[in-house]
Scaffold this motif. Structure first.
Motif, mmCIF file in Angstrom:
data_model
loop_
_atom_site.group_PDB
_atom_site.id
_atom_site.type_symbol
_atom_site.label_atom_id
_atom_site.label_comp_id
_atom_site.label_asym_id
_atom_site.label_seq_id
_atom_site.Cartn_x
_atom_site.Cartn_y
_atom_site.Cartn_z
ATOM 1 N N ALA A 87 0.832 -1.209 0.000
ATOM 2 C CA ALA A 87 0.000 0.000 0.000
ATOM 3 C C ALA A 87 0.866 1.259 0.000
ATOM 4 O O ALA A 87 0.562 2.243 -0.685
ATOM 5 C CB ALA A 87 -0.923 -0.010 1.221
ATOM 6 N N ILE A 88 1.943 1.246 0.775
ATOM 7 C CA ILE A 88 2.839 2.402 0.812
ATOM 8 C C ILE A 88 3.498 2.615 -0.542
ATOM 9 O O ILE A 88 3.722 3.751 -0.987
ATOM 10 C CB ILE A 88 3.899 2.213 1.921
ATOM 11 N N GLU A 89 3.772 1.526 -1.242
ATOM 12 C CA GLU A 89 4.388 1.617 -2.566
ATOM 13 C C GLU A 89 3.395 2.085 -3.630
ATOM 14 O O GLU A 89 3.745 2.881 -4.501
ATOM 15 C CB GLU A 89 4.947 0.248 -2.959
ATOM 16 N N GLU A 94 -6.048 9.247 -2.678
ATOM 17 C CA GLU A 94 -7.320 8.748 -2.161
ATOM 18 C C GLU A 94 -7.084 7.765 -1.016
ATOM 19 O O GLU A 94 -7.808 7.770 -0.020
ATOM 20 C CB GLU A 94 -8.111 8.074 -3.279
ATOM 21 N N TRP A 95 -6.078 6.918 -1.165
ATOM 22 C CA TRP A 95 -5.724 5.981 -0.079
ATOM 23 C C TRP A 95 -5.285 6.746 1.162
ATOM 24 O O TRP A 95 -5.711 6.428 2.280
ATOM 25 C CB TRP A 95 -4.610 5.043 -0.552
ATOM 26 N N GLU A 96 -4.456 7.740 0.984
ATOM 27 C CA GLU A 96 -4.002 8.532 2.125
ATOM 28 C C GLU A 96 -5.189 9.162 2.858
ATOM 29 O O GLU A 96 -5.260 9.151 4.092
ATOM 30 C CB GLU A 96 -3.036 9.609 1.666
ATOM 31 N N ALA A 97 -6.118 9.733 2.095
ATOM 32 C CA ALA A 97 -7.288 10.370 2.697
ATOM 33 C C ALA A 97 -8.135 9.351 3.458
ATOM 34 O O ALA A 97 -8.664 9.647 4.537
ATOM 35 C CB ALA A 97 -8.125 11.055 1.619
ATOM 36 N N ARG A 98 -8.263 8.156 2.899
ATOM 37 C CA ARG A 98 -9.049 7.104 3.540
ATOM 38 C C ARG A 98 -8.421 6.689 4.869
ATOM 39 O O ARG A 98 -9.109 6.518 5.872
ATOM 40 C CB ARG A 98 -9.169 5.908 2.593
ATOM 41 N N LEU A 131 -9.924 1.079 10.142
ATOM 42 C CA LEU A 131 -8.584 1.654 10.029
ATOM 43 C C LEU A 131 -7.598 0.627 9.464
ATOM 44 O O LEU A 131 -6.836 0.926 8.534
ATOM 45 C CB LEU A 131 -8.092 2.155 11.386
ATOM 46 N N HIS A 132 -7.615 -0.568 10.020
ATOM 47 C CA HIS A 132 -6.673 -1.592 9.550
ATOM 48 C C HIS A 132 -6.975 -1.991 8.103
ATOM 49 O O HIS A 132 -6.059 -2.253 7.324
ATOM 50 C CB HIS A 132 -6.705 -2.799 10.483
ATOM 51 N N GLU A 133 -8.246 -2.001 7.754
ATOM 52 C CA GLU A 133 -8.606 -2.297 6.369
ATOM 53 C C GLU A 133 -8.143 -1.171 5.447
ATOM 54 O O GLU A 133 -7.651 -1.423 4.340
ATOM 55 C CB GLU A 133 -10.107 -2.505 6.236
ATOM 56 N N ALA A 134 -8.300 0.064 5.909
ATOM 57 C CA ALA A 134 -7.873 1.206 5.103
ATOM 58 C C ALA A 134 -6.363 1.173 4.871
ATOM 59 O O ALA A 134 -5.891 1.436 3.763
ATOM 60 C CB ALA A 134 -8.279 2.509 5.789
ATOM 61 N N LEU A 135 -5.598 0.864 5.894
ATOM 62 C CA LEU A 135 -4.149 0.787 5.756
ATOM 63 C C LEU A 135 -3.757 -0.232 4.691
ATOM 64 O O LEU A 135 -2.860 0.001 3.882
ATOM 65 C CB LEU A 135 -3.505 0.413 7.095
ATOM 66 N N ALA A 136 -4.433 -1.377 4.687
ATOM 67 C CA ALA A 136 -4.098 -2.449 3.749
ATOM 68 C C ALA A 136 -4.663 -2.195 2.356
ATOM 69 O O ALA A 136 -4.139 -2.718 1.364
ATOM 70 C CB ALA A 136 -4.615 -3.784 4.277
ATOM 71 N N SER A 137 -5.709 -1.380 2.254
ATOM 72 C CA SER A 137 -6.471 -1.271 1.006
ATOM 73 C C SER A 137 -5.678 -0.710 -0.166
ATOM 74 O O SER A 137 -6.005 -0.957 -1.318
ATOM 75 C CB SER A 137 -7.726 -0.415 1.225
ATOM 76 N N GLY A 138 -4.619 0.017 0.128
ATOM 77 C CA GLY A 138 -3.822 0.571 -0.957
ATOM 78 C C GLY A 138 -2.934 -0.435 -1.655
ATOM 79 O O GLY A 138 -2.235 -0.088 -2.607
ATOM 80 N N CYS A 139 -2.942 -1.671 -1.197
ATOM 81 C CA CYS A 139 -2.055 -2.698 -1.764
ATOM 82 C C CYS A 139 -2.433 -3.052 -3.196
ATOM 83 O O CYS A 139 -1.633 -3.660 -3.916
ATOM 84 C CB CYS A 139 -2.059 -3.955 -0.897
ATOM 85 N N ASP A 140 -3.647 -2.726 -3.607
ATOM 86 C CA ASP A 140 -4.111 -2.974 -4.976
ATOM 87 C C ASP A 140 -4.092 -4.465 -5.316
ATOM 88 O O ASP A 140 -3.763 -4.861 -6.427
ATOM 89 C CB ASP A 140 -3.254 -2.193 -5.974
ATOM 90 N N SER A 141 -4.470 -5.295 -4.315
ATOM 91 C CA SER A 141 -4.524 -6.743 -4.528
ATOM 92 C C SER A 141 -5.770 -7.292 -3.854
ATOM 93 O O SER A 141 -5.778 -7.513 -2.640
ATOM 94 C CB SER A 141 -3.284 -7.427 -3.951
ATOM 95 N N PRO A 142 -6.843 -7.531 -4.607
ATOM 96 C CA PRO A 142 -8.057 -8.104 -4.013
ATOM 97 C C PRO A 142 -7.796 -9.444 -3.319
ATOM 98 O O PRO A 142 -8.402 -9.744 -2.290
ATOM 99 C CB PRO A 142 -8.986 -8.283 -5.228
ATOM 100 N N ALA A 184 3.296 5.488 7.572
ATOM 101 C CA ALA A 184 2.747 5.137 6.258
ATOM 102 C C ALA A 184 2.598 6.370 5.378
ATOM 103 O O ALA A 184 2.922 6.337 4.184
ATOM 104 C CB ALA A 184 1.394 4.443 6.424
ATOM 105 N N MET A 185 2.125 7.481 5.946
ATOM 106 C CA MET A 185 1.955 8.702 5.166
ATOM 107 C C MET A 185 3.304 9.296 4.755
ATOM 108 O O MET A 185 3.401 9.997 3.743
ATOM 109 C CB MET A 185 1.162 9.742 5.973
ATOM 110 N N SER A 186 4.340 9.008 5.526
ATOM 111 C CA SER A 186 5.688 9.453 5.172
ATOM 112 C C SER A 186 6.354 8.500 4.183
ATOM 113 O O SER A 186 7.494 8.711 3.785
ATOM 114 C CB SER A 186 6.561 9.556 6.435
#
Length: 255
Positions: A87-89, A94-98, A131-142, A184-186
Motif C-alpha cells: 500500500a505504501i508503494e 485517495e488511499w491517504e485520505a481514507r 482503520l486496519h482495512e484502510a491501511l491495507a487497502s492501498g495494496c491494490d490486490s483483491p 505510512a503517510m511518510s
C-alpha cells in the motif's frame, strides 16, 4: 435473540471466561428461557466461533490456547505487513485520505462500551477494523485483501479479551495507531511495518501473560470457575518464562 445477545456480550467482555463450560439448565434458569431458546443461542454462537460444542461435553466458551494464538499472530503479521508495504508503494492520494479519515474517526470513538470498564464498544471495534482495512487497502490486490480478512476476523475475540487484561497495562493504543499512520503517510515502509508488527504482537503478549491463558487449550477446572473458585493456570504466565510469539526472548516493557 435477547439470550444470544447477552451470552455473546458476556463472552466478549470475558465475564464468561475462555474455556468455561456453558451448562444449558443454569442458563435457562438465569434467562427464564426455554431449553430450545438457549440451545439455539449457543448453536449460533458456536457457528460464530465464540462457543465450542463437543459430544458428551456440551457447550463451552472457546478456549484461549497458546499455540493457536501464536500461530494466528504470526500469520497476521506476515499478511498485514505485506499489505501495508504494498500500500505504501502503490497507494495514491485517495488511499491517504481514507487512512487519515479512518484514524480520525477511530480517535473520536469511545473505546469502552457504555456503563462498563471491561468491554470494548461495538462502535470502536468497527472503527478499528476500518482503520486496519484502510491501511491495507492501498495494496491494490483483491486476493491479499481477502486473505487478510479471515485472520483479522479470527483474532476479534482475542482483541476483545485483552480489554480486561490490559487494565493493568499502560498502553496508548491510539498513539500506536497514529505512529503507524504517520510512518505510512511518510512512505517509510520499513518503519510502518515494524510499528504494525509491534502493535499486533503487543495484543498477543498481553493475553499470553494474563490469567486467561489455558494451557494446552483446555480448562483444567471449568466447574471450579463456575462455582466462583479461582483456578490457577497450570503454567504461571506471569513468571516471564513464556517465549514471545516470534520465538525471540521477550523484553520487559518500559514506561
Amino acid at each position: 435473540m435477547a439470550v444470544y445477545k447477552q451470552i455473546r456480550s458476556d463472552i466478549l467482555s470475558a465475564r464468561l471466561r475462555p474455556g468455561q463450560r456453558l451448562k444449558v439448565s443454569p442458563l435457562c434458569d438465569r434467562f427464564d428461557a426455554s431449553l430450545s431458546v438457549v440451545r439455539e443461542a449457543l448453536t449460533r454462537l458456536s457457528a460464530e466461533g465464540l462457543v465450542r460444542s463437543e459430544p458428551q461435553l456440551g457447550f463451552s466458551v472457546v478456549p484461549l490456547d497458546r499455540p493457536g494464538l501464536v500461530d494466528l499472530t504470526n500469520v497476521r503479521v506476515e499478511l498485514e505487513t505485506l499489505a501495508l508495504r504494498w500500500a505504501i508503494e502503490k497507494g495514491d492520494l485517495e488511499w491517504e485520505a481514507r487512512v487519515v479519515g479512518a484514524l480520525h474517526r477511530l480517535g473520536r470513538t469511545e473505546f469502552r462500551a457504555p456503563g462498563t470498564n471491561s468491554q470494548v464498544s461495538e462502535a470502536w471495534s468497527t472503527a478499528h477494523a476500518e482503520l486496519h482495512e484502510a491501511l491495507a487497502s492501498g495494496c491494490d490486490s483483491p486476493l491479499l485483501m481477502e486473505l487478510r480478512q479471515g485472520p483479522y476476523d479470527a483474532a476479534e475475540i482475542y482483541r476483545r479479551w485483552t480489554m480486561p487484561a490490559q487494565q493493568r497495562e499502560e498502553r496508548d493504543i491510539h498513539g500506536e495507531h497514529t505512529a503507524i499512520v504517520n510512518a505510512a503517510m511518510s512512505r517509510d515502509a520499513d518503519l510502518a511495518a515494524q510499528l504494525l508488527e509491534q502493535h499486533l504482537r503487543q495484543t498477543t503478549e498481553i493475553l499470553l501473560t494474563s490469567d486467561f491463558l489455558i494451557s494446552g487449550g483446555e480448562s483444567k477446572s471449568s466447574d471450579a470457575r463456575e462455582s466462583g473458585r479461582d483456578t490457577p493456570s497450570s503454567t504461571d504466565a506471569r513468571s516471564g518464562q513464556h517465549p514471545s510469539p516470534s520465538g525471540r526472548p521477550k523484553k520487559r516493557r518500559t514506561a
